[in-house]
Design a protein around this motif. Structure first.
Motif, PDB file in Angstrom:
ATOM      1  N   ALA A   1      19.698  90.740  -5.753  1.00 14.80           N
ATOM      2  CA  ALA A   1      18.891  89.547  -5.464  1.00 14.80           C
ATOM      3  C   ALA A   1      19.727  88.276  -5.350  1.00 14.80           C
ATOM      4  CB  ALA A   1      17.826  89.376  -6.550  1.00 14.80           C
ATOM      5  N   VAL A   2      20.823  88.181  -6.122  1.00 21.40           N
ATOM      6  CA  VAL A   2      21.628  86.949  -6.058  1.00 21.40           C
ATOM      7  C   VAL A   2      22.574  87.036  -4.862  1.00 21.40           C
ATOM      8  CG1 VAL A   2      21.514  86.585  -8.558  1.00 21.40           C
ATOM      9  CG2 VAL A   2      23.496  87.782  -7.598  1.00 21.40           C
ATOM     10  N   PRO A   3      22.915  85.883  -4.243  1.00 20.22           N
ATOM     11  CA  PRO A   3      23.852  85.930  -3.123  1.00 20.22           C
ATOM     12  C   PRO A   3      25.255  86.348  -3.571  1.00 20.22           C
ATOM     13  CG  PRO A   3      23.153  83.662  -3.569  1.00 20.22           C
ATOM     14  CD  PRO A   3      22.418  84.535  -4.510  1.00 20.22           C
TER      15      PRO A   3
ATOM     16  N   LYS B   1      26.336  79.870  -6.523  1.00 16.29           N
ATOM     17  CA  LYS B   1      25.322  79.897  -7.577  1.00 16.29           C
ATOM     18  C   LYS B   1      25.957  80.314  -8.900  1.00 16.29           C
ATOM     19  CE  LYS B   1      21.883  79.295  -4.598  1.00 16.29           C
ATOM     20  NZ  LYS B   1      21.299  77.933  -4.467  1.00 16.29           N
TER      21      LYS B   1
ATOM     22  N   ARG C   1      15.122  85.259  -6.372  1.00 16.99           N
ATOM     23  CA  ARG C   1      15.343  84.480  -5.139  1.00 16.99           C
ATOM     24  C   ARG C   1      14.721  83.092  -5.268  1.00 16.99           C
ATOM     25  NH1 ARG C   1      19.088  86.708  -1.790  1.00 16.99           N
ATOM     26  NH2 ARG C   1      18.127  85.665   0.003  1.00 16.99           N
ATOM     27  N   LYS C   2      13.509  83.068  -5.804  1.00 14.18           N
ATOM     28  CA  LYS C   2      12.822  81.785  -5.959  1.00 14.18           C
ATOM     29  C   LYS C   2      13.567  80.899  -6.962  1.00 14.18           C
ATOM     30  CE  LYS C   2       8.201  81.241  -6.059  1.00 14.18           C
ATOM     31  NZ  LYS C   2       6.826  81.240  -6.628  1.00 14.18           N
TER      32      LYS C   2
ATOM     33  N   TYR D   1      12.898  90.818  -7.719  1.00 12.45           N
ATOM     34  CA  TYR D   1      13.706  90.314  -6.600  1.00 12.45           C
ATOM     35  C   TYR D   1      13.192  88.948  -6.138  1.00 12.45           C
ATOM     36  CZ  TYR D   1      15.875  90.172  -1.964  1.00 12.45           C
ATOM     37  OH  TYR D   1      16.585  89.791  -0.859  1.00 12.45           O
ATOM     38  N   GLU D   2      11.896  88.877  -5.954  1.00 14.54           N
ATOM     39  CA  GLU D   2      11.304  87.623  -5.447  1.00 14.54           C
ATOM     40  C   GLU D   2      11.478  86.482  -6.451  1.00 14.54           C
ATOM     41  OE1 GLU D   2       7.400  89.133  -4.384  1.00 14.54           O
ATOM     42  OE2 GLU D   2       7.847  88.695  -2.264  1.00 14.54           O
TER      43      GLU D   2
ATOM     44  N   SER E   1      16.454  79.194  -5.585  1.00 18.69           N
ATOM     45  CA  SER E   1      16.167  78.168  -4.572  1.00 18.69           C
ATOM     46  C   SER E   1      15.803  76.839  -5.241  1.00 18.69           C
ATOM     47  CB  SER E   1      15.022  78.628  -3.669  1.00 18.69           C
ATOM     48  OG  SER E   1      13.782  78.545  -4.368  1.00 18.69           O
TER      49      SER E   1
END
Lengths: 314, 393
Positions: free
Chosen positions: A38-40, A103, A205-206, A201-202, A209
């Motif tokens: 999930a993390v970049p 991040k 990601r959120k 995952y969501e 952000s």
């Protein structure tokens, strides 16, 4: 609205390499694998001492395809504060290009977060560092051999709350880490569970952000510590949600939302009976735990402003 | 000659931090260190220093954040005293073992209990086994210069170890002296910012702080031992170039007085100033001072060189190790060094100035008189325990 995310939609790329020494069926291993999906790629990880740290970095091998640092048990959040401050300073001075978005993810177990690391965590949250902190909560000091922590739930057997003629396992209730995080007025907190990976995952990601400090509390079943067979990890993680012992939710800028509604709850013994750490419990003790869960569900429904977790159906 | 500015020891340290263009400052307030961090905050608030200040919630986190920032590639500064240093103890070992070029200033102060904010070397000595390069200044100019030297030494690829500089609490931190301030341009020319160590870089990911089992731990420790030992060469090179550039000369030790003196005192920090004054005032041709500046790595060769011809040596320790066979830590280092080199010397340990009690010219006179008296006795009649100076029985 697009269709809901499924496990097939998650990235195929693995940044948590196989070959580590985590237990078969380990909840934290499933979490680490999917957190790193999930993390970049440009994410620096700081990790507290604990199961995940010792089992993934036995020199000269490593399971981490991210820049990763471990310093000590109680300071993952402080180390992350330093990493984040350095990134900002080096960007401002042109050493790291302004366009490079890096991040910072910090992780610890319940011992390294609820107990010995709470001061460093509080400092990091209060100062407003742009860091995502994830606590994988297996509800005891598992790395040292199943000693109780501030996250051990009522009734659980551990090696320091054994079941004897006088003691009946842990006699205190679990610390509420989410409320502690919210008391720092952070923009985002959430709970995640390895049986609900698209949700996990969501949320990650959120969280990434959003600028500022974020905390995600992850449910992390432990095969040797909870006394169950390795194939039951996901069944237990699911049952925790279906009984209301664990609720998947998020609080975004004060707005509360349950992400896995449970219209009809199962009785708590359905969760407890899967685990050896609860097998000494009497009907009376189980009904006490049911009372605690009912209280928690009532609180959640109040926050949601509607019934999202339904009544127990026998 | 360059213009001099009146500065307290702590301000002198802060100006050096500014000259080093430090990227991240992470510190927690404690007396007598506080005014270092206050001055740095003022520089940052006024835009005179472009650094991120992390207002950490403890010294433990101060050093932990320093480790994180240094591992990310930033030039980092922290400072502390006494209980703060004790709280950092755990991370001090890790910082040196992870080979991160962190610079910390210790404003030396007594350790509790009883709680005492005044000066001695208990904190400095308590962390002398943590694998850091350690040095202690005698005056404010030196406290200023040491920070600049520290970055040059720490970031040298042959060293890559944290460096602690020290100055005596209150006697120096809060005392004003005229200072030649090193500018940012001069400082960065002497200690340029170069990426000499492994960092947390997403384009080249590394794992730092891995688990080292019995197969590997020992090798890490041996390398670390070598690095600290080798830092002496880098120190010697650095002070030589420093003298060329700034005209001020330092060495791992400083000898003051007649080279043939029969009585030699060994001391560290500001007390050395009083000993020098005593020697000058009394024109005591038979008394010398050996001031130890570089404490880790301990400059054994120079200790031998300067004590070789002494009849008797008096070590002034400003810290105490109860229950040890030596009493004071500096005495222990001197005794071991002499013994390793087969020098059988009369060495007497004096414990002085604990918890901020001043070590006066009168005390120094008493110490010297005692040494003159013991000089005539056979070695076997020397005191077996340290002598306490200026304490009520």
């Amino acid at each position: 609205m697009s269709r809901p995310l499924t496990i097939r939609d998650l990235p195929r790329e693995e940044r948590f390499a196989p070959g580590h020494r985590m237990c078969q069926g380990c909840g934290a291993a499933i979490l680490m694998r999917h957190i790193t999906k999930a993390v970049p790629k440009d994410t620096i990880i700081t990790q507290a001492t604990g199961c995940v740290e010792v089992t993934t970095t036995l020199y000269p091998e490593t399971a981490w395809k991210h820049p990763w640092i471990h310093v000590a048990f109680e300071n993952a959040a402080a180390v992350a504060s330093g990493v984040e401050a350095a990134l900002k300073a080096l960007k401002r001075k042109g050493v790291i290009p302004e366009s490079k978005d890096v991040k910072v993810l910090s992780m610890g177990g319940d011992g390294g977060t609820f107990d010995i690391g709470i001061q460093a965590l509080s400092g990091m949250l209060e100062r407003g560092h742009d860091v995502l902190y994830i606590v994988y909560d297996n509800e005891a000091y598992m790395n040292t051999g199943i000693q109780r922590s501030g996250a051990t739930p009522f009734g659980a057997w551990t090696t320091t709350t054994p079941v004897g003629k006088v003691w009946r396992g842990e006699w205190r209730r679990k610390k509420d880490i989410i409320s502690i995080a919210l008391a720092h007025r952070v923009p985002y907190v959430a709970t995640v569970n390895p049986a609900f990976l698209p949700d996990l995952y969501e949320k990650i990601r959120k969280a990434l952000s959003i600028k500022g400090p974020k905390l995600i509390h992850a449910f992390s079943p432990c095969v040797p510590g909870w006394r169950y067979e390795p194939e039951l990890t996901i069944a237990i993680a699911k049952m925790a949600v279906f009984t209301g012992v664990w609720v998947n939710y998020e609080v975004e800028n004060g707005e509360f939302r349950v992400t896995t509604p449970v219209p009809k709850r199962k009785p708590v013994e359905e969760y407890l009976k899967l685990q050896g750490r609860f097998r000494h419990l009497t009907a009376q003790e189980i009904s006490e735990i049911q009372k605690y869960v009912d209280e928690q569900v009532e609180h959640i429904n109040k926050l949601a402003g509607k019934v999202v977790i339904g009544p127990v159906e026998r | 000659m360059k213009h001099k500015v009146p500065l307290s020891g702590n301000s002198a340290v802060a100006y050096a931090v500014k000259a080093m263009d430090v990227d991240v400052v992470s510190a927690y307030p404690i007396t007598p260190q506080t005014t270092i961090v206050e001055k740095i905050a003022e520089f940052v608030a006024n835009g005179e220093l472009d650094a991120k200040v992390i207002h950490v919630e403890s010294e433990h986190s101060a050093l932990s954040a320093a480790v994180g920032a240094s591992a990310t590639g930033a030039r980092i500064f922290t400072a502390s005293s006494s209980q703060g240093i004790a709280l950092m103890y755990e991370i001090m070992f890790i910082a040196s073992s992870m080979r991160l070029p962190i610079v910390m200033t210790i404003a030396t102060r007594a350790l509790s209990a009883p709680i005492n904010i005044w000066n001695d070397h208990s904190d400095f000595m308590a962390v002398s086994d943590t694998g850091w390069v350690m040095m202690m200044a005698e005056n404010n100019q030196e406290a200023h210069d040491d920070v600049v030297l520290a970055y040059r030494i720490a970031e040298d690829p042959r060293v890559l170890l944290p460096v602690a500089t020290a100055l005596d609490g209150f006697f120096m931190t809060h005392t004003i002296e005229p200072i030649e301030v090193i500018s940012r341009e001069e400082g960065l020319e002497f200690a340029p910012k170069k990426k000499t160590w492994y960092t947390l870089d997403p384009d080249n990911p590394v794992t730092m702080g891995a688990l080292g089992d019995p197969n590997w731990y020992f090798e890490f420790k041996k390398q670390q031992y070598e690095a600290l030992k080798n830092s002496r060469t880098v120190f010697d090179e650095a002070v030589k170039e420093f003298e060329k550039k700034f005209g001020r000369s330092y060495g791992p030790v400083e000898y003051f007085g007649n080279e043939d003196a029969e009585v030699v005192l060994v001391a560290m920090g500001h007390v050395s100033g009083n000993i020098k004054a005593f020697i000058e005032k009394t024109s005591a041709g038979n008394v010398g001072l050996l001031r130890v500046k570089l404490y880790r790595p301990f400059p054994e060769d120079l200790i031998v060189k300067h004590l070789e011809n002494a009849e008797i040596v008096g070590v002034i320790d400003r810290a105490l190790v109860p229950g040890s066979p030596y009493g004071g830590p500096l005495y222990s280092d001197v005794i071991v060094t002499l013994s390793k080199n087969n020098l059988s010397k009369k060495v007497v340990d004096f414990i002085a100035g604990l918890g901020g009690r001043p070590v006066t010219l009168g005390h120094i006179k008493n110490i010297v008189e005692k040494l003159e008296e013991l000089k005539l006795k056979p070695q076997k009649d020397l005191p077996k325990e340290p002598l306490f100076v200026g304490v009520r029985e």
